[in-house]
Structures are given as structure tokens and as C-alpha cells.
Scaffold this motif. Structure first.
Motif, PDB file in Angstrom:
ATOM      1  N   PRO A 104     -15.146  66.740 -15.287  1.00 30.90           N
ATOM      2  CA  PRO A 104     -15.430  66.828 -13.950  1.00 30.90           C
ATOM      3  C   PRO A 104     -15.437  68.384 -13.407  1.00 30.90           C
ATOM      4  O   PRO A 104     -16.000  68.727 -12.342  1.00 30.90           O
ATOM      5  CB  PRO A 104     -14.035  66.113 -13.226  1.00 30.90           C
ATOM      6  N   ALA A 105     -14.387  69.148 -13.684  1.00 30.34           N
ATOM      7  CA  ALA A 105     -14.350  70.387 -13.724  1.00 30.34           C
ATOM      8  C   ALA A 105     -15.546  71.290 -14.014  1.00 30.34           C
ATOM      9  O   ALA A 105     -16.074  72.232 -12.801  1.00 30.34           O
ATOM     10  CB  ALA A 105     -13.130  71.186 -14.399  1.00 30.34           C
ATOM     11  N   LEU A 106     -16.269  71.007 -15.168  1.00 31.97           N
ATOM     12  CA  LEU A 106     -17.361  71.748 -15.358  1.00 31.97           C
ATOM     13  C   LEU A 106     -18.524  71.419 -14.418  1.00 31.97           C
ATOM     14  O   LEU A 106     -19.404  72.203 -14.252  1.00 31.97           O
ATOM     15  CB  LEU A 106     -17.635  71.807 -16.942  1.00 31.97           C
ATOM     16  N   VAL A 107     -18.622  70.013 -14.192  1.00 33.37           N
ATOM     17  CA  VAL A 107     -19.730  69.600 -13.282  1.00 33.37           C
ATOM     18  C   VAL A 107     -19.657  70.137 -11.947  1.00 33.37           C
ATOM     19  O   VAL A 107     -20.717  70.599 -11.548  1.00 33.37           O
ATOM     20  CB  VAL A 107     -19.578  68.304 -13.340  1.00 33.37           C
ATOM     21  N   GLY A 173     -27.105  67.968 -22.394  1.00 31.06           N
ATOM     22  CA  GLY A 173     -28.293  67.118 -22.401  1.00 31.06           C
ATOM     23  C   GLY A 173     -28.343  66.330 -21.306  1.00 31.06           C
ATOM     24  O   GLY A 173     -29.251  66.151 -20.314  1.00 31.06           O
ATOM     25  N   MET A 174     -27.164  65.776 -21.271  1.00 30.10           N
ATOM     26  CA  MET A 174     -26.827  64.619 -20.139  1.00 30.10           C
ATOM     27  C   MET A 174     -26.983  65.424 -18.646  1.00 30.10           C
ATOM     28  O   MET A 174     -27.474  65.215 -17.686  1.00 30.10           O
ATOM     29  CB  MET A 174     -25.662  64.117 -20.148  1.00 30.10           C
ATOM     30  N   GLN A 198     -22.346  61.195  -9.778  1.00 24.49           N
ATOM     31  CA  GLN A 198     -23.290  60.702 -11.015  1.00 24.49           C
ATOM     32  C   GLN A 198     -22.938  61.406 -12.284  1.00 24.49           C
ATOM     33  O   GLN A 198     -22.878  60.826 -13.442  1.00 24.49           O
ATOM     34  CB  GLN A 198     -24.757  60.801 -10.722  1.00 24.49           C
ATOM     35  N   ALA A 199     -23.275  62.664 -12.260  1.00 21.82           N
ATOM     36  CA  ALA A 199     -23.024  63.588 -13.501  1.00 21.82           C
ATOM     37  C   ALA A 199     -21.456  63.319 -13.769  1.00 21.82           C
ATOM     38  O   ALA A 199     -21.243  63.458 -15.142  1.00 21.82           O
ATOM     39  CB  ALA A 199     -23.277  64.999 -13.113  1.00 21.82           C
ATOM     40  N   THR A 200     -20.538  63.333 -12.808  1.00 24.54           N
ATOM     41  CA  THR A 200     -19.169  63.093 -13.419  1.00 24.54           C
ATOM     42  C   THR A 200     -18.832  61.786 -14.109  1.00 24.54           C
ATOM     43  O   THR A 200     -18.150  61.811 -15.287  1.00 24.54           O
ATOM     44  CB  THR A 200     -18.325  63.455 -12.073  1.00 24.54           C
ATOM     45  N   ALA A 201     -19.447  60.763 -13.498  1.00 22.22           N
ATOM     46  CA  ALA A 201     -19.197  59.454 -14.144  1.00 22.22           C
ATOM     47  C   ALA A 201     -19.687  59.355 -15.541  1.00 22.22           C
ATOM     48  O   ALA A 201     -19.190  58.646 -16.440  1.00 22.22           O
ATOM     49  CB  ALA A 201     -19.724  58.415 -13.265  1.00 22.22           C
ATOM     50  N   VAL A 202     -21.012  59.958 -15.768  1.00 18.85           N
ATOM     51  CA  VAL A 202     -21.660  59.950 -17.033  1.00 18.85           C
ATOM     52  C   VAL A 202     -20.956  60.847 -18.160  1.00 18.85           C
ATOM     53  O   VAL A 202     -20.787  60.122 -19.185  1.00 18.85           O
ATOM     54  CB  VAL A 202     -23.014  60.462 -16.888  1.00 18.85           C
ATOM     55  N   LEU A 203     -20.560  61.962 -17.775  1.00 19.84           N
ATOM     56  CA  LEU A 203     -19.813  62.602 -18.627  1.00 19.84           C
ATOM     57  C   LEU A 203     -18.587  62.245 -18.776  1.00 19.84           C
ATOM     58  O   LEU A 203     -18.038  62.266 -20.234  1.00 19.84           O
ATOM     59  CB  LEU A 203     -19.805  64.099 -18.113  1.00 19.84           C
ATOM     60  N   TYR A 206     -18.710  59.551 -21.655  1.00 20.06           N
ATOM     61  CA  TYR A 206     -18.877  59.984 -22.810  1.00 20.06           C
ATOM     62  C   TYR A 206     -17.524  60.780 -23.410  1.00 20.06           C
ATOM     63  O   TYR A 206     -17.422  60.457 -24.488  1.00 20.06           O
ATOM     64  CB  TYR A 206     -20.105  60.858 -22.556  1.00 20.06           C
ATOM     65  N   LEU A 207     -16.915  61.597 -22.612  1.00 20.36           N
ATOM     66  CA  LEU A 207     -15.838  62.305 -23.006  1.00 20.36           C
ATOM     67  C   LEU A 207     -14.881  61.387 -23.574  1.00 20.36           C
ATOM     68  O   LEU A 207     -13.939  61.489 -24.510  1.00 20.36           O
ATOM     69  CB  LEU A 207     -15.223  63.321 -22.232  1.00 20.36           C
ATOM     70  N   ALA A 208     -14.602  60.429 -22.757  1.00 23.83           N
ATOM     71  CA  ALA A 208     -13.461  59.231 -23.023  1.00 23.83           C
ATOM     72  C   ALA A 208     -13.775  58.625 -24.318  1.00 23.83           C
ATOM     73  O   ALA A 208     -12.866  58.229 -24.932  1.00 23.83           O
ATOM     74  CB  ALA A 208     -13.594  58.064 -21.697  1.00 23.83           C
ATOM     75  N   SER A 209     -15.170  58.593 -24.753  1.00 20.89           N
ATOM     76  CA  SER A 209     -15.408  57.872 -25.890  1.00 20.89           C
ATOM     77  C   SER A 209     -15.063  58.905 -27.131  1.00 20.89           C
ATOM     78  O   SER A 209     -14.683  58.186 -28.249  1.00 20.89           O
ATOM     79  CB  SER A 209     -17.042  57.520 -26.114  1.00 20.89           C
ATOM     80  N   LEU A 210     -15.134  60.110 -26.898  1.00 17.54           N
ATOM     81  CA  LEU A 210     -14.635  60.970 -27.653  1.00 17.54           C
ATOM     82  C   LEU A 210     -13.101  61.080 -28.240  1.00 17.54           C
ATOM     83  O   LEU A 210     -12.740  61.151 -29.304  1.00 17.54           O
ATOM     84  CB  LEU A 210     -15.087  62.478 -27.418  1.00 17.54           C
TER      85      LEU A 210
END
Length: 213
Positions: A104-107, A173-174, A198-203, A206-210
Motif C-alpha cells: 500500500p505504501a508504494l502504491v 506489471g500489475m 484497486q491497485a492496493t487491493a490487487v497488490l 498478491y503479496l499475501a500469497s508470497l
């Protein structure tokens, strides 16, 4: 994310605006160019129109820019440079934080760096498609990917066996895709308004999966 975000660096040999008045003149020409770009499109703009809107003369224009295309490339380069700097600063500030805070901080940093009317950023992303060679695109894109990779490696909960470079490419990419397509839409202002969420939710997903891997 987004030279252009993918054009070459400014042409060598052109006078650099080092003094305050010179910087103001150069900035006025860039601002005029962006304004006309939104209103009329690149092909329809002339150098004479740019200097008229900027309130300068043709002589001043050619002190700093070799041509209209040169001005376009400088504009693309500086906007992309600002985005990369914002991303890098946010990554440094979040060093050692967990992935769920990092994303979220980078977004938010990228969102804040997209200052100004959404239509101007739409014109920016459209223009970079006209002036970016494949080599320039790849070079600049990789700079953004490397910042993401450094940020991921420094996260407190990044799995040791996770390929940070590959994950960074997915993150870039996302986020880049969401940002560029939002600003390129006909309803750019409305589409951009929803971008941070939107970008925060998607990212974040993905990061949670990592982190869970």
C-alpha cells in the motif's frame, strides 16, 4: 510506473536551464506543450503554438529544445523520472516493514506522484507509446522492476526462498497496467479516482500469497 517512462534521455548538446529564469522558461514551454497535447494531440501541435501559450519566443524555445519531438522526449523523461524517484523513496522508507505494509505504501507513493489533471497523464502514457523504442522501454521498465525487487528483499516477512526478481516483475506489471489503463480511458478522471483502492487491493492479495508461501 511509468526518458519517457520509456523514452530516451534528453538530447546531448542542448542548453541546460541552470539559472532560475531559464528554468522558468523551460518549465513554461513544457507546461504549454502538455496543455496543447491534451487539447489537440501531438500531431496537431506546432512550435509556434507552444511558444505562444508559454509566453516566450521562438529563440527561447530553440535555446532549450531542438524540436517539438525533443520537447516531447524531455517531458516524458522528467515525468517518468519523478515516478521512479517517488517509488524509490517509498521503498527506502518502508525498508524492513512487512509485505502487507509495503504494498500500500508504494502504491500510495506512485499515486501521489501522479500530480495534475488525469488527462495530462493520459496524454503522457499515450505519447510514450509513440516515442519509446523497445530498447528504451525495456531499460526504463527494468529500473522500476529493480526498485520493486529491492523493496521486496528488504521486507521483514519476505520468504527466503522466494524469487524477488520474478515477484517484482509481477508487482510492476500489475501496478503499471492498472495506472496506465486508468489514465488512458476516456473517463480518465473517474477511473483514476478509484486507482489507489484497486491497485492496493490487487497488490495486497498478491503479496499475501508470497508471505504465505
Amino acid at each position: 510506473m511509468l526518458t519517457s517512462r520509456f523514452a530516451s534521455r534528453p538530447t546531448a548538446g542542448r542548453r541546460r536551464p541552470l539559472q532560475s529564469r531559464a528554468q522558468q522558461t523551460s518549465q513554461a514551454l513544457q507546461d504549454a506543450f502538455v496543455r496543447l497535447l491534451v487539447e489537440r494531440g501531438y500531431a496537431a501541435i506546432t512550435v509556434r503554438e507552444i511558444v505562444l501559450v508559454a509566453g516566450t519566443g521562438l529563440g527561447s524555445f530553440y535555446e532549450y529544445f531542438a524540436s517539438k519531438q525533443d520537447l516531447a522526449q524531455v517531458s516524458l523523461h522528467l515525468r517518468s523520472k519523478a515516478l521512479l524517484l517517488a517509488l524509490r523513496q517509498a521503498a527506502t522508507a518502508q525498508r524492513g516493514q512487512p509485505l502487507q505494509m509495503l504494498g500500500p505504501a508504494l502504491v500510495q507513493a506512485l499515486w501521489a506522484a501522479h500530480q495534475g489533471p488525469a488527462e495530462e497523464w493520459g496524454a503522457h502514457y499515450l505519447l510514450e507509446r509513440q516515442f519509446s523504442s523497445l530498447q528504451a522501454y525495456r531499460s526504463t521498465y527494468e529500473r522500476f522492476v529493480e526498485v520493486w525487487a529491492q523493496a521486496l528483499r528488504a521486507a521483514s516477512d519476505m520468504p527466503a526462498d522466494c524469487d524477488a526478481a520474478a515477484a517484482a516483475r509481477i508487482c510492476q506489471g500489475m501496478v503499471y497496467g492498472l495506472f496506465t489503463h486508468a489514465f488512458l480511458r476516456a473517463d480518465a478522471q473517474g477511473a483514476a479516482a478509484a486507482l489507489p483502492q484497486q491497485a492496493t487491493a490487487v497488490l495486497t492479495a498478491y503479496l499475501a500469497s508470497l508471505a504465505a508461501a
